[in-house]
Design a protein around this motif. Structure first.
Motif, PDB file in Angstrom:
ATOM      1  N   UNK A  65       0.836  -1.203   0.000  1.00 51.08           N
ATOM      2  CA  UNK A  65       0.000   0.000   0.000  1.00 51.08           C
ATOM      3  C   UNK A  65       0.871   1.254   0.000  1.00 51.08           C
ATOM      4  N   UNK A  66       1.980   1.225   0.741  1.00 50.37           N
ATOM      5  CA  UNK A  66       2.904   2.341   0.729  1.00 50.37           C
ATOM      6  C   UNK A  66       3.618   2.481  -0.602  1.00 50.37           C
ATOM      7  N   UNK A  67       3.904   1.367  -1.240  1.00 49.96           N
ATOM      8  CA  UNK A  67       4.521   1.377  -2.561  1.00 49.96           C
ATOM      9  C   UNK A  67       3.613   2.075  -3.561  1.00 49.96           C
ATOM     10  N   UNK A  68       2.308   1.798  -3.481  1.00 49.81           N
ATOM     11  CA  UNK A  68       1.350   2.453  -4.376  1.00 49.81           C
ATOM     12  C   UNK A  68       1.291   3.954  -4.102  1.00 49.81           C
ATOM     13  N   UNK A  69       1.255   4.336  -2.821  1.00 50.90           N
ATOM     14  CA  UNK A  69       1.276   5.755  -2.458  1.00 50.90           C
ATOM     15  C   UNK A  69       2.538   6.425  -2.997  1.00 50.90           C
ATOM     16  N   UNK A  70       3.673   5.770  -2.774  1.00 46.77           N
ATOM     17  CA  UNK A  70       4.935   6.335  -3.199  1.00 46.77           C
ATOM     18  C   UNK A  70       5.023   6.508  -4.702  1.00 46.77           C
ATOM     19  N   UNK A  71       4.539   5.538  -5.452  1.00 51.10           N
ATOM     20  CA  UNK A  71       4.593   5.621  -6.909  1.00 51.10           C
ATOM     21  C   UNK A  71       3.748   6.781  -7.426  1.00 51.10           C
TER      22      UNK A  71
ATOM     23  N   UNK B 115      14.759  14.030  -8.435  1.00 51.61           N
ATOM     24  CA  UNK B 115      15.505  12.772  -8.317  1.00 51.61           C
ATOM     25  C   UNK B 115      14.978  11.994  -7.118  1.00 51.61           C
ATOM     26  N   UNK B 116      15.104  10.669  -7.200  1.00 48.71           N
ATOM     27  CA  UNK B 116      14.576   9.818  -6.139  1.00 48.71           C
ATOM     28  C   UNK B 116      15.625   8.802  -5.698  1.00 48.71           C
ATOM     29  N   UNK B 117      15.602   8.488  -4.424  1.00 50.95           N
ATOM     30  CA  UNK B 117      16.382   7.391  -3.866  1.00 50.95           C
ATOM     31  C   UNK B 117      15.553   6.808  -2.731  1.00 50.95           C
ATOM     32  N   UNK B 118      15.998   5.657  -2.190  1.00 48.81           N
ATOM     33  CA  UNK B 118      15.295   5.108  -1.040  1.00 48.81           C
ATOM     34  C   UNK B 118      14.924   3.651  -1.178  1.00 48.81           C
ATOM     35  N   UNK B 119      13.771   3.305  -0.620  1.00 51.66           N
ATOM     36  CA  UNK B 119      13.302   1.924  -0.548  1.00 51.66           C
ATOM     37  C   UNK B 119      11.857   1.872  -1.029  1.00 51.66           C
ATOM     38  N   UNK B 120      11.581   0.976  -1.942  1.00 51.65           N
ATOM     39  CA  UNK B 120      10.218   0.836  -2.443  1.00 51.65           C
ATOM     40  C   UNK B 120      10.043  -0.481  -3.160  1.00 51.65           C
ATOM     41  N   UNK B 121       8.829  -0.710  -3.623  1.00 54.77           N
ATOM     42  CA  UNK B 121       8.498  -1.939  -4.316  1.00 54.77           C
ATOM     43  C   UNK B 121       8.399  -1.750  -5.818  1.00 54.77           C
ATOM     44  N   UNK B 122       7.701  -2.670  -6.459  1.00 53.32           N
ATOM     45  CA  UNK B 122       7.683  -2.704  -7.919  1.00 53.32           C
ATOM     46  C   UNK B 122       7.074  -1.445  -8.540  1.00 53.32           C
ATOM     47  N   UNK B 123       6.076  -0.850  -7.879  1.00 48.75           N
ATOM     48  CA  UNK B 123       5.458   0.347  -8.447  1.00 48.75           C
ATOM     49  C   UNK B 123       6.414   1.544  -8.405  1.00 48.75           C
ATOM     50  N   UNK B 124       7.088   1.730  -7.271  1.00 47.41           N
ATOM     51  CA  UNK B 124       8.033   2.836  -7.161  1.00 47.41           C
ATOM     52  C   UNK B 124       9.243   2.617  -8.061  1.00 47.41           C
ATOM     53  N   UNK B 125       9.665   1.376  -8.202  1.00 43.83           N
ATOM     54  CA  UNK B 125      10.767   1.060  -9.108  1.00 43.83           C
ATOM     55  C   UNK B 125      10.382   1.420 -10.544  1.00 43.83           C
TER      56      UNK B 125
END
Length: 412
Positions: free
Chosen positions: A17-23, A38-48
């Protein structure tokens, strides 16, 4: 990390759910800056997919509950150290923690101590109105700004001196209500008389393990009176193999789907849903799909939580309406006989179905449906916070200049 010039944002998401928010937040930042971010950090497939190179797999943070967490604690502590070191190395303009407070708040606290010049933002306010109200003061001591997804949340934090903006719930941007039932039925060769039920056991390994056996038994109870049932099970990559293995011996046809488009098509083709408590309950509401919500945690974890919980419901739809519109069957009530009774009522009673469909409309408006998208509101707040700290133009100022008929002219 992208090579595009502009502010550097360090994002931390710990679950789907956070990955979706982040994306969605990342996409909005790119739109508002013309890609100069620019972006850096930790995320899932959507943010990637939006351009993030995750520091490590987000799945390592997708844990919930005391007993689920303990075996992974050494690795989590190592990942915390690694994350703080990366923030201090990159010196981003802002660190944005997206929910997952068990991880993100600890990171923010350490960054505040070691690099007080870095702006700290938390996206998704903690539910201080539900439990642990003292967290409002704790967040005020750490963060520069808080992004709230519910309209009644800001006062809880503003009274503690923390700037808090209501931005709306980005689930309204998901497209949950725009699925195509005909496309789904054609893609899976469903007969006209097939009665589709969406089954959503959660996105964490523990949720899937606890809920899928009961969900299977629930549908098995309904089969004698509903022989044309078909279960469609949307899932995510982190638990796909586990879910697929569990479905292998189900006594009815099951369809496993991944991705938002397939999930929302499945919602459109379904008559009802059986779902784990969580953000998906809001997606179901936006899709106007009547649902039964279920959940079960380790009994000891629940015993600890029940000492602090201050609300009557777990489903946000019910919380906002202050009544039980969507059935919630939790812990000892989460049994196949109870689940089958409630799900059967949704399948067989048009009045019960209509009541749910009608009741979620107001909630959808409260969550921010219509108007400026929540992700854009969140992006504006963060970009403006950075600009103000650096003495530059805010997003609104930049847009006004770009739209001015005097753009590029000298002003006195």
């Amino acid at each position: 990390m992208t090579e595009t010039s502009g502010p550097l944002l360090f994002l931390i998401a710990g679950e789907p759910s956070g990955d979706a928010l982040g994306a969605r937040f990342m996409a909005a930042c790119k739109r508002l800056t013309g890609g100069r971010v620019r972006f850096a950090g930790i995320g899932g497939e959507r943010m990637i997919a939006e351009g993030l190179e995750s520091l490590f797999p987000m799945s390592e943070l997708t844990l919930f509950g005391v007993f689920e967490l303990l075996p992974h604690l050494p690795n989590l502590l190592r990942r915390m150290d690694q994350t703080v070191e990366e923030v201090l190395r990159l010196r981003p303009d802002a660190v944005i923690g997206i929910d997952s407070p068990g991880f993100t708040v600890r990171i923010a606290k350490r960054v505040r101590q070691q690099a007080p010049d870095i702006a700290l933002v938390h996206y998704v306010a903690p539910t201080v109105w539900a439990w642990k109200p003292k967290r409002a003061a704790k967040y005020a001591a750490i963060y520069d700004h808080l992004l709230a997804i519910l309209p009644f949340e800001p006062p809880y934090f503003e009274r503690e001196g923390l700037a808090c903006s209501f931005v709306g719930h980005s689930v309204v941007e998901s497209g949950a209500g725009r699925g195509d039932a005909a496309r789904f039925r054609a893609a899976h060769g469903l007969a006209d008389d097939a009665r589709v039920v969406a089954v959503l056991p959660g996105s964490r390994k523990g949720e899937v393990s606890r809920l899928l056996p009961d969900f299977r038994a629930t549908l098995e109870r309904l089969l004698p009176t509903h022989p044309n049932l078909v279960a469609v099970v949307p899932t995510v990559a982190t638990v796909r193999d586990r879910v697929a293995a569990a479905l292998a011996d189900w006594p009815l046809r099951t369809i496993l789907v991944e991705g938002d488009s397939a999930k929302y098509d499945a919602f459109a083709a379904s008559e009802a849903a059986l779902a784990a408590s969580g953000t998906v309950a809001l997606e179901l509401a936006l899709a106007r799909l009547p649902a039964v919500i279920a959940y079960r945690l380790n009994p000891v974890t629940v015993a600890l939580y029940r000492r602090f919980i201050r609300v009557k419901y777990v489903n946000l739809v019910n919380l906002m309406l202050d009544r039980m519109l969507v059935p919630e069957l939790l812990q000892e009530e989460c049994r196949p006989d109870r689940l089958a009774a409630e799900l059967g009522r949704l399948l067989d009673d048009p009045a019960t179905r209509a009541a749910q469909v009608e009741g979620v409309g107001e909630v959808a408006r409260w969550l921010g449906q219509g108007g400026i998208p929540p992700s854009e509101r969140a992006a504006r707040v963060v970009l403006d916070l950075i600009a103000e700290r650096q003495g530059g133009q805010t997003v609104d100022q930049a847009q006004r200049l770009s739209e001015s008929p005097f753009k590029g002219e000298e002003t006195s």
